[in-house]
Design a protein around this motif. Structure first.
Motif, PDB file in Angstrom:
ATOM      1  N   CYS A  68       3.948   1.579  -1.077  1.00  0.00           N
ATOM      2  CA  CYS A  68       4.612   1.753  -2.377  1.00  0.00           C
ATOM      3  C   CYS A  68       3.671   2.396  -3.384  1.00  0.00           C
ATOM      4  O   CYS A  68       4.090   3.235  -4.178  1.00  0.00           O
ATOM      5  N   LEU A  69       2.419   2.015  -3.380  1.00  0.00           N
ATOM      6  CA  LEU A  69       1.518   2.501  -4.422  1.00  0.00           C
ATOM      7  C   LEU A  69       0.919   3.865  -4.107  1.00  0.00           C
ATOM      8  O   LEU A  69       0.717   4.670  -4.999  1.00  0.00           O
ATOM      9  N   TYR A  70       0.634   4.152  -2.834  1.00  0.00           N
ATOM     10  CA  TYR A  70       0.008   5.436  -2.494  1.00  0.00           C
ATOM     11  C   TYR A  70       0.967   6.441  -1.858  1.00  0.00           C
ATOM     12  O   TYR A  70       0.746   7.624  -1.917  1.00  0.00           O
ATOM     13  N   GLU A  71       1.972   5.954  -1.177  1.00  0.00           N
ATOM     14  CA  GLU A  71       2.873   6.785  -0.367  1.00  0.00           C
ATOM     15  C   GLU A  71       2.097   7.806   0.476  1.00  0.00           C
ATOM     16  O   GLU A  71       2.265   9.030   0.303  1.00  0.00           O
ATOM     17  N   PRO A  72       1.265   7.321   1.404  1.00  0.00           N
ATOM     18  CA  PRO A  72       0.513   8.232   2.264  1.00  0.00           C
ATOM     19  C   PRO A  72       1.380   8.724   3.421  1.00  0.00           C
ATOM     20  O   PRO A  72       2.492   8.222   3.608  1.00  0.00           O
ATOM     21  N   GLU A  73       0.875   9.702   4.184  1.00  0.00           N
ATOM     22  CA  GLU A  73       1.661  10.127   5.341  1.00  0.00           C
ATOM     23  C   GLU A  73       1.423   9.205   6.538  1.00  0.00           C
ATOM     24  O   GLU A  73       2.244   9.136   7.434  1.00  0.00           O
ATOM     25  N   LEU A  75       0.837  -1.210   0.000  1.00  0.00           N
ATOM     26  CA  LEU A  75       0.000   0.000   0.000  1.00  0.00           C
ATOM     27  C   LEU A  75       0.864   1.249   0.000  1.00  0.00           C
ATOM     28  O   LEU A  75       0.600   2.215  -0.720  1.00  0.00           O
ATOM     29  N   ILE A 128      10.546   5.280   0.990  1.00  0.00           N
ATOM     30  CA  ILE A 128       9.178   5.539   1.454  1.00  0.00           C
ATOM     31  C   ILE A 128       9.111   5.524   2.975  1.00  0.00           C
ATOM     32  O   ILE A 128       8.348   6.269   3.590  1.00  0.00           O
TER      33      ILE A 128
END
Lengths: 384, 384
Positions: free
Chosen positions: A316-321, A314, A352
């Protein structure tokens, strides 16, 4: 300005003032005037209307500092209520939430997994009537009801497209439930409801980009981008349960091999555990884990590995905070938190890792109910 | 209105009119006036300024239909140019693109994979000077240069954080390249550049949510949501290469097992192929595939499987309306398209499949260069 535009503008100003009082209470009329850049006369008029309608009250507090003391205002929590419902294979939860997001009452029932759709809808109606009566809430003050449930939900049309756990397909839940309850009804995927609670009062408060991962009778996620739930083309974004984590792995009910949900769910863990021991509930696996039985240590170690890989994918694909972990499996097995964190530390791609916070939900078992009730308020509340 | 505000507003109106002519040309002054709701007098003045500055020209066409004939306007493609650069392990491409997105010239060079950072930067500068000279473009008309390259790019500060293929770490590419070329420079991840080209002139034109998957010397993806590139906390969103597809799989340079990039990349395919046959290039694998050699069929069948699983996982998490496949591996092996599509058909989770289009990029090998040049225009063009 046209008459219509004037009415709209008055309504917008009023909503704006009410939101401000709600977020900054206790607050004086003068501070509202400063923050909104509206004249003191306008603010006095709008606050007067809001008081008359029961949304706002004067507190016993006054402004501090020099100058004339001014009375501080607050919103009235009990001016309106919404009902939040969480529906799962084996559980039905119903709660009443007030205007300021306070949970007035929360009732939890065991649900028979074999119950039909009609029985469940009838059941929700009965329990909703009960909780309203028991809390002596005037029906006129309840502006609506929202249901959070696992599955693919067409929330715009109020239809449950697929809910594997409930064995429902294309059922018109909003139509049927609003007919029975005579309330306005909103439905959505349980985790999308839950992340709204996290965004309003929980770990994703004021967050720009967060992902909620829910692990319990299934595994799923909900995604918040720029303060909005990211839904995808038909509200299925975040369906991590059917991402493939091992192309030669377990057969999944969707027809693929190695979907994440075949490894991480109470059912999957129980199925593996039964190969070792004659047990009937996930709680017995947890007991065996705590007793140090090696098969239970192994199974839950693998579960932690797959959870950490899911989090890493998750990220890797979105890089959320922020990634928020929640759900029964985490709540009942706090020992897993450390294992998951250690594995995330090992698995996360370096560039990341440094920006990502992994946290645990603090909303406990009431997250979905609370989020649903807040979503009902967001969707259905409209001031006159 | 303040003087400053007036200047800003005039500039905004001018930009708005120019964009409109660019998108709707050939168009008459009257149509512009209707579309912008600005007065015919204002439009005549603004168009006059744009003609004087060389952005707009009168065509030989006139309006059709009844009434007085009006001359139609178009933008001048050669009013300004940007340079697009694609940098990869073994290739350097440089192109000149005009104001309307036309590729004036595209030059491709073989890059020595062992070349140092300083040599590469010097090389880019030399080739840029060459292409400008050869095409006799006045330097004053070139508003900037953009580089698309694989890796983790801090595009705001112009720093390449990590580019494994180039073996670069924390290099100040924007600073160094703008010093040498005396041009304004922008950098970004290659696939983020490419999806900008897809969004402007390719398969994601007017798309709200698309994902570009690039498969060549590595595998990656770029995500477009609400018409904007989704970047994540530090521009790494879409890093599908380091998602784990098999927890017991190949060791990856990042330290995990089974990252997607260890299966799908020219290097990974070649490494497996070498176990079978003494070959030195990916093209020889393709030849063996076409000759029906079973090892090549098996390796590329597995590659197609992993690509389809990657697409399926992306679709589960984002649920976009469109996934665009691109890159050398797809371009050189059109036979794989059908295999990938068939496998996607089998692997895709049912509720997501019905709304998703899987398409192939039509930009071929110039996508990154074109996208970079368009991005340079988007970031650096500002009208007076």
């Amino acid at each position: 300005m046209e008459k219509q535009d004037q009415i709209l503008m008055k309504k917008q100003n009023k909503t704006y003032v009410l939101e401000l009082i709600k977020n900054m209470a206790p607050i004086s009329r003068m501070q509202i005037s400063k923050n909104t850049k509206m004249s003191p006369t306008s603010i006095t008029r709008i606050v007067g209307e809001l008081q008359e309608q029961g949304f706002v009250k004067e507190t016993k507090l006054v402004t501090s500092g020099v100058g004339r003391k001014a009375t501080l205002l607050d919103v009235c929590g009990d001016v309106l209520f919404t009902i939040g419902v969480e529906l799962d294979k084996a559980v039905l939860k119903i709660g009443i939430v007030n205007y300021v997001g306070g949970m007035i009452d929360l009732q939890t029932y065991v649900r028979n997994p074999l119950e039909s759709y009609e029985e469940t809808v009838q059941n929700i109606n009965d329990k909703v009537k009960n909780i309203i009566e028991q809390n002596a809430i005037p029906v006129g003050k309840i502006i609506g009801l929202a249901v959070g449930l696992p599955g693919s939900i067409d929330y715009e049309n109020g239809i449950v497209r697929v809910a594997e756990q409930l064995r429902w397909k294309d059922v018109h839940l909003v139509r049927d439930l609003s007919k029975l309850t005579s309330l306005n009804v909103v439905i959505d995927n349980e985790l999308k409801m839950k992340i709204i609670a996290e965004n309003t009062v929980g770990k994703a408060k004021d967050s720009k980009s967060s992902i909620l991962v829910g692990i319990g009778s299934g595994i799923g996620s909900a995604i918040l981008l720029n303060g909005e739930v990211h839904r995808g083309e038909s509200n299925n974004a975040g369906e991590i349960g059917h991402t493939v984590i091992d192309p030669n792995g377990n057969v999944c009910s969707c027809g693929k091999f190695g979907c994440l949900c075949t490894y991480i769910s109470e059912g999957a863990i129980l199925a593996d555990a039964k190969k070792m021991k004659d047990i009937s509930s996930i709680d017995e696996v947890f007991v065996a884990f705590r007793d140090g039985e090696s098969w239970a240590l192994n199974i839950l170690d693998r579960t932690a590995t797959y959870i950490a890989l899911a989090i890493s994918n998750l990220a890797c694909l979105y890089e959320p905070e922020c990634i928020i972990l929640s759900g029964n499996l985490i709540d009942k097995m706090p020992e897993m938190k450390q294992q998951i964190e250690e594995k995330c530390e090992r698995y996360m791609w370096e560039p990341i890792k440094k920006n990502l916070h992994i946290v645990h939900s603090s909303l406990g078992s009431q997250g979905v109910v609370l989020g649903a009730a807040i979503q009902a308020q967001n969707s259905l509340f409209d001031i006159n």
